[in-house]
Design an enzyme around this catalytic site. Sequence first.
Site, PDB file in Angstrom:
ATOM      1  N   SER A 152      15.415  -5.068   1.894  1.00 41.49           N
ATOM      2  CA  SER A 152      14.374  -5.274   2.513  1.00 41.49           C
ATOM      3  C   SER A 152      14.902  -5.597   4.041  1.00 41.49           C
ATOM      4  O   SER A 152      16.216  -5.621   4.281  1.00 41.49           O
ATOM      5  CB  SER A 152      13.729  -6.881   1.981  1.00 41.49           C
ATOM      6  OG  SER A 152      13.028  -7.465   2.928  1.00 41.49           O
ATOM      7  N   TYR A 165      13.655 -16.089  -0.210  1.00 41.30           N
ATOM      8  CA  TYR A 165      13.449 -14.643  -0.069  1.00 41.30           C
ATOM      9  C   TYR A 165      14.421 -13.830   1.014  1.00 41.30           C
ATOM     10  O   TYR A 165      15.135 -12.970   0.444  1.00 41.30           O
ATOM     11  CB  TYR A 165      11.991 -13.835   0.673  1.00 41.30           C
ATOM     12  CG  TYR A 165      11.770 -12.585   0.427  1.00 41.30           C
ATOM     13  CD1 TYR A 165      11.277 -12.026  -0.857  1.00 41.30           C
ATOM     14  CD2 TYR A 165      12.085 -11.826   1.421  1.00 41.30           C
ATOM     15  CE1 TYR A 165      11.210 -10.835  -0.892  1.00 41.30           C
ATOM     16  CE2 TYR A 165      11.692 -10.470   1.422  1.00 41.30           C
ATOM     17  CZ  TYR A 165      11.519  -9.888  -0.029  1.00 41.30           C
ATOM     18  OH  TYR A 165      10.883  -8.361   0.027  1.00 41.30           O
TER      19      TYR A 165
END
Length: 260
Positions: A152, A165
Amino acid sequence: MMPSSNTVLDLFRLDDKVALVTGSASGLGAAIATALSQAGASVACHGNRRAATDTAEAIGSAGGTAAAFRADLSSTDGAEELFRQVRGRFGQVDILINNAGTIHRAAAEDTLLEDWQKILQINLTSVFQLSQLVARDMMARNAPGKIVNIASLLSFQGGIRVPSYAASKGGVAQLTKALANEWAPKGIQVNAIAPGYFRTENTSALQADETRNRQILERIPANRWGDPQDLAGAAVFLSSRASDYVTGTVLTVDGGWMGR
């Protein structure tokens, strides 16, 4: 000298390969599974909350070979159960795409330990578990293989209100490099793709927020959200012989976000 019948495009073919794509019921995972099938792979399509039946059926309707599986990667036993199912159906895994992931949005001071642990289990621990299971089998068969993790932009940046996250995706990037260092001599390349802002369920809240949507688009040189199909080329490349000398790399597919 007669020209070779092989071309550079042949290096991207995945014929006779079996690919496992986690989290492929929809979104990025479904697009990756479809792309690998189009390149010739048989695809094991995994769903966490539901089997990736729609993805597998769509691949089959297009003439490919696929099967749907379900396993709960939030459980410490989920990875082993999934690998057992897939090996029972296809006999082996040559390509592993660790795409399954989830997100929890909350201020750091309000994040509950149980939520933190769930995100880390799905996004990071299960990635290690599946990679370990698949790599052990590749080594036992003395077979080359490819592992592609989905990282990510938050593998590089901290984000806001997503501490679990960000921690998990930072871990994915470092795990990718660590496994690449150990397994490259054994013919297993481990790389990652770091998608930018894509139109998926995980970003639906951001897309719906007029202010955040505008801010995001202003930062992206391509001036648009990514579509799941934008990952297809990168996924096929990192899964194929074309990337045999590429390992330990985190490839950004972000419309230019990180270069801004």
